[in-house]
Design a protein around this motif. Structure first.
Motif, PDB file in Angstrom:
ATOM      1  N   ARG A   1      -6.152 -17.719  11.825  1.00  0.00           N
ATOM      2  CA  ARG A   1      -5.265 -16.652  12.299  1.00  0.00           C
ATOM      3  C   ARG A   1      -4.710 -15.887  11.113  1.00  0.00           C
ATOM      4  O   ARG A   1      -4.439 -16.463  10.056  1.00  0.00           O
ATOM      5  CB  ARG A   1      -4.111 -17.259  13.108  1.00  0.00           C
ATOM      6  CG  ARG A   1      -3.133 -16.234  13.680  1.00  0.00           C
ATOM      7  CD  ARG A   1      -2.301 -16.797  14.818  1.00  0.00           C
ATOM      8  NE  ARG A   1      -1.440 -17.887  14.444  1.00  0.00           N
ATOM      9  CZ  ARG A   1      -0.105 -17.852  14.568  1.00  0.00           C
ATOM     10  NH1 ARG A   1       0.498 -16.763  15.031  1.00  0.00           N
ATOM     11  NH2 ARG A   1       0.617 -18.897  14.235  1.00  0.00           N
ATOM     12  N   CYS A   2      -4.541 -14.588  11.280  1.00  0.00           N
ATOM     13  CA  CYS A   2      -3.789 -13.749  10.344  1.00  0.00           C
ATOM     14  C   CYS A   2      -2.450 -13.457  10.987  1.00  0.00           C
ATOM     15  O   CYS A   2      -2.381 -12.711  11.972  1.00  0.00           O
ATOM     16  CB  CYS A   2      -4.542 -12.457  10.032  1.00  0.00           C
ATOM     17  SG  CYS A   2      -3.638 -11.359   8.901  1.00  0.00           S
ATOM     18  N   HIS A   3      -1.381 -14.059  10.468  1.00  0.00           N
ATOM     19  CA  HIS A   3      -0.065 -13.920  11.083  1.00  0.00           C
ATOM     20  C   HIS A   3       0.444 -12.486  11.073  1.00  0.00           C
ATOM     21  O   HIS A   3       0.903 -11.988  12.106  1.00  0.00           O
ATOM     22  CB  HIS A   3       0.939 -14.855  10.396  1.00  0.00           C
ATOM     23  CG  HIS A   3       0.538 -16.290  10.452  1.00  0.00           C
ATOM     24  ND1 HIS A   3       0.806 -17.105  11.523  1.00  0.00           N
ATOM     25  CD2 HIS A   3      -0.145 -17.062   9.567  1.00  0.00           C
ATOM     26  CE1 HIS A   3       0.314 -18.312  11.302  1.00  0.00           C
ATOM     27  NE2 HIS A   3      -0.271 -18.308  10.118  1.00  0.00           N
ATOM     28  N   PRO A   4       0.387 -11.749   9.934  1.00  0.00           N
ATOM     29  CA  PRO A   4       0.915 -10.382   9.941  1.00  0.00           C
ATOM     30  C   PRO A   4       0.176  -9.448  10.888  1.00  0.00           C
ATOM     31  O   PRO A   4       0.794  -8.553  11.488  1.00  0.00           O
ATOM     32  CB  PRO A   4       0.756  -9.931   8.480  1.00  0.00           C
ATOM     33  CG  PRO A   4       0.661 -11.189   7.692  1.00  0.00           C
ATOM     34  CD  PRO A   4      -0.038 -12.157   8.577  1.00  0.00           C
ATOM     35  N   CYS A   5      -1.136  -9.648  11.033  1.00  0.00           N
ATOM     36  CA  CYS A   5      -1.942  -8.717  11.830  1.00  0.00           C
ATOM     37  C   CYS A   5      -2.150  -9.183  13.266  1.00  0.00           C
ATOM     38  O   CYS A   5      -2.713  -8.443  14.082  1.00  0.00           O
ATOM     39  CB  CYS A   5      -3.302  -8.510  11.171  1.00  0.00           C
ATOM     40  SG  CYS A   5      -3.229  -7.778   9.528  1.00  0.00           S
TER      41      CYS A   5
END
Length: 250
Positions: free
Chosen positions: A237-241
């Motif tokens: 997972r990419c948290h910011p995006c």
């Protein structure tokens, strides 16, 4: 059933939606809402009891404060339970369209429901003609990983294609390094146990390396098993995006 993520009370309390009320993972619930903080709190408390230690309170937009935890077989579960599970019916936002394979055009199979800090990661991959589509590749279009928040409800499952596993299995966090009381079906956070080389995917939005989220084994028996070519799968997972990715190796 409806599950509300990212809109719960600040103390993690459960909220009603059109007259229903849930505490934890209730069984049959004709019409309910669950605050995301409540779901995360229940999982966090289970980890705290197992580890005997407090976990840091998560911040909005921050990844969950976890060390590696095993995911063990928790036995059969309801198809629409809000807890971690493989199989069953995905909980999705309004307007969700079931993913189709970019290679064969068939409906993809729902694999896993992973409630995390303030969201749910849901993973699908193509199983219409195993071995013919590149369902192992995060960029092939033969699998799809979503990050959901807000109000979620069970999806309408398409009638065509291999869309569901043979059984629904609860995934219970258990401290790594301690004897597991049941079959280990994966890992939550920590470091991936790669079978081949490190294949950490880049976020499709920002191109930065994504964060390892979960590792999945195939399953304990034919009814519950996913098809990873006798290997294992990885979720990132990419948290910011608010992007997620899925791949498997064998």
């Amino acid at each position: 059933m409806q599950v509300e993520l990212g809109r719960g009370a600040a103390d993690g309390s459960v909220r009603a939606v059109r007259g229903g009320l849930v505490r934890g993972e209730a069984g049959d619930r004709p019409d309910v809402g669950v605050g995301a903080q409540g779901v995360a709190r229940d999982l966090r408390e289970e980890r705290e009891r197992a580890e005997g230690a407090d976990l840091a309170r998560e911040r909005p937009g921050a990844p969950p404060m976890l060390t590696g935890m095993l995911l063990i077989d928790g036995g059969p579960a309801p198809a629409d339970t809000v807890g971690m599970r493989t199989g069953g019916v995905p909980l999705v936002p309004d307007g969700f369209v079931w993913p189709v394979c970019a290679e064969c055009g068939g409906n993809q199979q729902f694999l896993v429901h992973l409630p995390l800090d303030s969201c749910v990661v849901a993973v699908f991959f193509c199983q219409n003609d195993p071995g013919m589509c590149d369902d192992w590749d995060p960029a092939s279009g033969a699998n799809r990983a979503y990050v959901f928040d807000g109000l979620l409800a069970p999806a309408a499952v398409p009638a065509d294609g291999e869309t569901q596993l043979g059984a629904v299995t609860a995934l219970h966090p258990h401290p790594d390094g301690e004897p597991a009381p049941a079959t280990v079906l994966g890992r939550l956070a920590g470091d991936p146990d790669w079978i081949q080389n490190d294949e950490t995917p880049a976020c499709p939005a920002c191109t930065e390396p994504m964060t390892f989220t979960a590792q999945l084994e195939e399953g304990a028996d034919h009814a519950t098993a996913a098809n990873f070519g006798s290997g294992r799968a990885y979720v990132f997972r990419c948290h910011p995006c608010a992007e997620a990715a899925f791949l498997w190796q064998c």
